[in-house]
Enzyme design. Structure first.
Site, PDB file in Angstrom:
ATOM      1  N   HIS A 144      -5.385   0.386  -2.225  1.00  0.00           N
ATOM      2  CA  HIS A 144      -5.856  -0.888  -1.698  1.00  0.00           C
ATOM      3  C   HIS A 144      -5.600  -1.959  -2.757  1.00  0.00           C
ATOM      4  CE1 HIS A 144      -9.064   0.081   1.627  1.00  0.00           C
ATOM      5  NE2 HIS A 144      -7.865   0.545   1.936  1.00  0.00           N
ATOM      6  N   HIS A 194      -4.686   6.894  -0.559  1.00  0.00           N
ATOM      7  CA  HIS A 194      -3.889   5.684  -0.419  1.00  0.00           C
ATOM      8  C   HIS A 194      -4.417   4.613  -1.359  1.00  0.00           C
ATOM      9  CE1 HIS A 194      -7.155   4.583   2.343  1.00  0.00           C
ATOM     10  NE2 HIS A 194      -6.728   3.332   2.312  1.00  0.00           N
ATOM     11  N   GLU A 231       0.846  -1.195   0.000  1.00  0.00           N
ATOM     12  CA  GLU A 231       0.000   0.000   0.000  1.00  0.00           C
ATOM     13  C   GLU A 231       0.876   1.237   0.000  1.00  0.00           C
ATOM     14  OE1 GLU A 231      -3.285   0.449   2.664  1.00  0.00           O
ATOM     15  OE2 GLU A 231      -4.087  -1.536   2.198  1.00  0.00           O
TER      16      GLU A 231
END
Length: 162
Positions: free
Chosen positions: A100, A98, A35
């Site tokens: 995933h 971010h 990630e």
């Protein structure tokens, strides 16, 4: 190419191509990819209520990254502050992004708590922050306001290829 999301009937979130490519470069397509994330930087347009993401910070060596986890270090805040100074106080902190490792990303409980902490404790213009999650097939974006209103934004330019 840019992505345009409807925030309110009178406000849009616009992510320009440069920022979009910065985030997409870290999409977790391979099983060993970790990630990644950073902060959104941009501006509130003076002649409208629109918000534009011009760039994002990218993973720093001080971040903690794993396949299913990301901890953003304070280096991102320093980068945002530095950009604000370089741009004569016109580059604004707009939120957090971010990745995933899933095609159609959804926020985890950790994500929601992180977003609530950012809205309550960070310094920013406006009444809300934005939270893109980059999946392997798409980017989904949520917003959280100072009043606690939380919802997913809908892509306005639905034919956009990412």
């Amino acid at each position: 190419m840019k992505l345009v999301y409807r925030v309110t009937p009178k406000q849009r979130l616009i992510i320009v191509e440069h920022a979009l490519k910065q985030m997409q470069a870290f999409a977790q397509h391979r099983s060993g990819d970790r990630e990644a994330g950073g902060v959104l930087l941009g501006r509130h347009l003076l002649d409208s209520r629109d918000v534009v993401v011009d760039e994002v910070s990218t993973p720093q060596s001080s971040d903690r990254r794993s396949r299913y986890g990301f901890f953003r270090s304070s280096k991102h805040e320093l980068l945002a502050r530095q950009r604000w100074l370089e741009e004569n106080s016109t580059s604004a902190y707009l939120g957090l992004w971010h990745t995933h490792p899933e095609p159609d990303p959804t926020p985890s409980g950790v994500d929601l708590r992180d977003w609530q902490k950012a809205v309550a404790g960070d310094t920013y213009e406006g009444d809300r922050l934005f939270f893109p999650i980059v999946g392997t097939d798409c980017i989904r974006i949520w917003t959280l306001s100072r009043r606690g209103t939380y919802r997913e934004l809908k892509l306005e330019n639905k034919n956009a290829k990412i």
